[in-house]
Scaffold this active site. Structure first.
Site, short mmCIF file in Angstrom:
data_model
loop_
_atom_site.label_atom_id
_atom_site.label_comp_id
_atom_site.label_asym_id
_atom_site.label_seq_id
_atom_site.Cartn_x
_atom_site.Cartn_y
_atom_site.Cartn_z
N CYS A 15 -8.43 -12.41 0.20
CA CYS A 15 -8.31 -11.08 0.81
C CYS A 15 -9.69 -10.66 1.33
O CYS A 15 -10.65 -10.62 0.58
CB CYS A 15 -7.82 -10.09 -0.24
SG CYS A 15 -8.03 -8.37 0.18
N CYS A 54 -8.47 -4.29 5.72
CA CYS A 54 -7.27 -3.84 6.45
C CYS A 54 -6.74 -2.51 5.94
O CYS A 54 -6.04 -1.80 6.67
CB CYS A 54 -6.17 -4.88 6.36
SG CYS A 54 -6.77 -6.56 6.41
N THR A 78 -8.96 -2.07 -3.17
CA THR A 78 -9.40 -3.31 -2.53
C THR A 78 -10.71 -3.10 -1.79
O THR A 78 -10.82 -2.22 -0.94
CB THR A 78 -8.30 -3.77 -1.55
OG1 THR A 78 -7.12 -4.02 -2.29
CG2 THR A 78 -8.70 -5.03 -0.82
N GLU A 116 -11.15 -5.81 -6.42
CA GLU A 116 -10.48 -4.54 -6.65
C GLU A 116 -11.31 -3.73 -7.65
O GLU A 116 -11.96 -4.31 -8.52
CB GLU A 116 -9.07 -4.74 -7.21
CG GLU A 116 -7.97 -4.62 -6.17
CD GLU A 116 -7.77 -5.87 -5.34
OE1 GLU A 116 -8.05 -6.97 -5.86
OE2 GLU A 116 -7.36 -5.77 -4.16
N HIS A 138 0.74 -1.69 6.20
CA HIS A 138 0.13 -2.67 5.29
C HIS A 138 1.12 -3.78 4.94
O HIS A 138 0.71 -4.91 4.66
CB HIS A 138 -0.42 -1.99 4.03
CG HIS A 138 -1.58 -2.74 3.45
ND1 HIS A 138 -2.67 -3.13 4.19
CD2 HIS A 138 -1.80 -3.22 2.20
CE1 HIS A 138 -3.50 -3.80 3.43
NE2 HIS A 138 -3.01 -3.88 2.21
N TYR A 156 0.47 -8.09 5.62
CA TYR A 156 0.66 -9.26 4.75
C TYR A 156 1.31 -10.43 5.47
O TYR A 156 1.20 -11.58 5.02
CB TYR A 156 1.48 -8.86 3.51
CG TYR A 156 0.65 -8.20 2.43
CD1 TYR A 156 -0.36 -7.31 2.74
CD2 TYR A 156 0.88 -8.49 1.09
CE1 TYR A 156 -1.11 -6.71 1.75
CE2 TYR A 156 0.12 -7.89 0.09
CZ TYR A 156 -0.87 -7.01 0.42
OH TYR A 156 -1.63 -6.42 -0.56
N CYS A 178 -2.38 -11.94 6.81
CA CYS A 178 -3.44 -12.44 5.91
C CYS A 178 -2.90 -13.50 4.95
O CYS A 178 -3.54 -14.54 4.75
CB CYS A 178 -4.10 -11.30 5.16
SG CYS A 178 -3.09 -10.56 3.85
N GLU A 190 -1.46 -9.86 -5.83
CA GLU A 190 -1.54 -8.90 -4.73
C GLU A 190 -0.30 -9.01 -3.83
O GLU A 190 0.16 -8.02 -3.26
CB GLU A 190 -2.82 -9.12 -3.92
CG GLU A 190 -3.14 -7.93 -3.03
CD GLU A 190 -4.43 -8.11 -2.27
OE1 GLU A 190 -4.79 -9.27 -1.97
OE2 GLU A 190 -5.07 -7.11 -1.96
FE1 SF4 Z 1 -6.50 -7.97 1.82
FE2 SF4 Z 1 -4.42 -8.82 3.21
FE3 SF4 Z 1 -4.58 -6.25 2.44
FE4 SF4 Z 1 -6.19 -7.26 4.36
S1 SF4 Z 1 -3.93 -7.04 4.44
S2 SF4 Z 1 -6.79 -5.94 2.70
S3 SF4 Z 1 -6.56 -9.31 3.59
S4 SF4 Z 1 -4.39 -8.06 1.12
FE FE Z 2 -3.81 -5.70 -0.31
#
Ligand code: SF4
Ligand code: FE
Length: 488
Positions: free
Chosen positions: A100, A104, A191, A257, A292, A296, A299, A447
């Site tokens: 991660c 984001c 995060t 985190e 969000h 996912y 990422c 996560e």
């Molecule tokens: Fe982390 Fe993925 Fe959330 Fe971006 S979208 S902060 S890489 S978990």
């Molecule tokens: Fe996340």
């Protein structure tokens, strides 16, 4: 953009004076702390142009406020194409880091608030949208990292924010003054909090009329006095303190985190984006979650690409790459990973404009995306462990391998396919350990379940948005249910 590269970003973090704890001790320099540095490196990749031919187009966008070139992480999406590029950027950075990269959440928070503040001003005659736009302009010009802070600590889960015996279980306003608001509470699982310049606080649930003090959104610099950060632990994290990169598995990059505690912080009005408008609070939660959940589909897919690659190497290094069942398993890993990508792209391509002018993802598809993410990475990890074999958890440490008395034996007995150095095989084994049960699993697995909302949160949205009555009508029409009864 003032922070134009990874080095200036690192320097900006070093210059911040914050109250940070890790393993029970105050940490002044978070950047160079061995437990924290891998997460700094991962976030710094968002400032790194890198080597991919598509990187420039993905990492940057044009500000709709200033017309200038900005980081996409500070951008307000202006089209469905912007939404697609966001997912492609996240997949690219997931591939680079296999973790991660933390930036984001702030992007998704700003985009959610952009449309909600506009609608709030229309409904209540408030001034939040102008303030937020000014704030976004500042973030874009400086190229700041914003920690999007939504998840409250919540206390007794059976009770509403207004029903808790301790009101601090949800961040809330304790005082309104001429200068601004005073807030107290804590946000959990933040995060990249130690790698951020700013914290953007949002409510964690839709609030009721008697919960006005909890319907609050604001932004503050991370070095505001009264904020305490406590770094969260991860599986096998102290291996990073052993100076044994092999045992860490992915020694360069990691996630982060932290618990963030706010002790009576004064937030100036200019940085307040919601204060008491309970009817707007649920919209922030739903829109942020949708953005969000889209994220996912980018990422985690990038990380999945790396894991497919790890499976290929593990099979090759052990001489089983031609076995049909191994090819089957790798095919299944790719199928699962690309299914997640399809979801990320679909909810982006179906994006639509909001009254504020920015673009929103398809909420149902974004929730489907994230719901698949709560499952598929576990199956991908299981298949990877299946291909890799038991050595993932039984191999000796790097220090054993460096012991001159042991080294010849370990080199001989831990060898795989002829012509492949033993060390190469061991490196991929440790990497797989990290990704499926070590520090890397915190970002890739846990996560994936709980980040952007736990599975049940998606199921509620899916059921609500499924248009079940319309679907029932389809079946009714084709089955001729409204026509003459069958006994006539
Ligand atoms: Fe982390 Fe993925 Fe959330 Fe971006 S979208 S902060 S890489 S978990
Ligand atoms: Fe996340």
């Amino acid at each position: 953009m003032k922070l134009a590269d990874p080095e200036t970003y690192l320097e900006s973090l070093r210059s911040m004076r914050r109250k940070v704890f890790a393993l029970g001790e105050r940490v002044e320099n978070t950047v160079d702390h061995p437990l924290i540095r891998p997460s700094v490196n991962a976030l710094a990749e968002t400032f790194n142009l890198g080597e991919e031919p598509e990187a420039e187009e993905l990492l940057f966008a044009t500000s709709h406020i200033t017309g200038k070139k900005i980081s996409r992480f500070t951008h307000i999406h202006q089209s469905a194409d912007d939404l697609v590029k966001k997912v492609l950027m996240q997949r690219m950075l997931g591939r680079r880091t296999s973790t991660c990269f933390q930036r984001c959440v702030g992007m998704d928070g700003l985009n959610a608030l952009y449309s909600v503040t506009f609608e709030c001003d229309q409904a209540h005659g408030t001034d939040y949208h102008r303030r937020l736009k000014e704030y976004i302009r500042y973030v874009q010009e400086e190229n700041l990292v914003v920690d999007g802070a939504m998840t409250d600590v919540k206390g007794d889960r059976s009770l509403r924010p207004g029903e808790q015996s301790d009101p601090d279980m949800f961040v809330h306003v304790v005082e309104r003054t001429g200068e601004g608001i005073v807030v107290r509470g804590a946000k959990a699982h933040q995060t990249g909090a130690l790698n951020s310049h700013e914290i953007l606080v949002m409510p964690t649930v839709g609030m009721r009329e008697d919960e006005r003090d909890f319907a609050v959104s604001f932004a503050i610099p991370c070095d505001t006095p009264g904020i305490t950060f406590v770094l969260g632990r991860q599986p096998s994290d102290t291996r990073k303190l052993e100076n044994s990169p092999l045992d860490v598995g992915n020694p360069t990059y990691g996630s982060q985190e932290a618990l963030v505690i706010f002790e009576d912080i004064l937030v100036p009005w200019e940085r307040v984006f919601m204060c008491g408008e309970v009817d707007q609070s649920g919209k922030v939660v739903e829109r942020f979650a949708a953005y969000h959940r889209q994220s996912y589909g980018g990422c985690k897919v990038g990380v999945g690409d790396v894991l497919v690659g790890a499976a290929v190497l593990a099979a090759r290094y052990q001489g089983v790459d031609r076995a049909s069942h191994v090819r089957e398993k790798i095919t299944e890993m790719v199928h699962l990973n690309e299914t997640l990508f399809c979801c990320g792209i679909a909810c982006s391509a179906q994006g639509y404009p909001m009254p504020a002018g920015n673009y929103m993802v398809d909420v149902l598809l974004a929730n489907i995306c994230k719901h698949n993410v709560t499952r598929f990475p576990f199956e991908i990890s299981r298949l990877l462990q299946d291909i890799a074999g038991g050595l993932v958890v039984t191999m000796p440490s790097e220090k054993d391998l460096l012991n001159p008395e042991l080294a010849p034996y370990l080199d001989k007995y831990l060898k795989g396919k002829e012509g492949i150095p033993t060390g190469d095989r061991l490196k991929i084994m440790k990497f797989i350990e990290n990704m499926t049960m070590g520090c890397g699993a915190a970002a890739y697995l846990t996560e994936s379940v709980h980040g952007a909302g736990s599975p049940q949160a998606q199921r509620i949205v899916i059921y609500r948005m499924a248009e079940l009555e319309k679907k029932a009508e389809l079946a009714k029409r084709l089955a001729r249910i409204d026509e003459a009864p069958i006994d006539q």
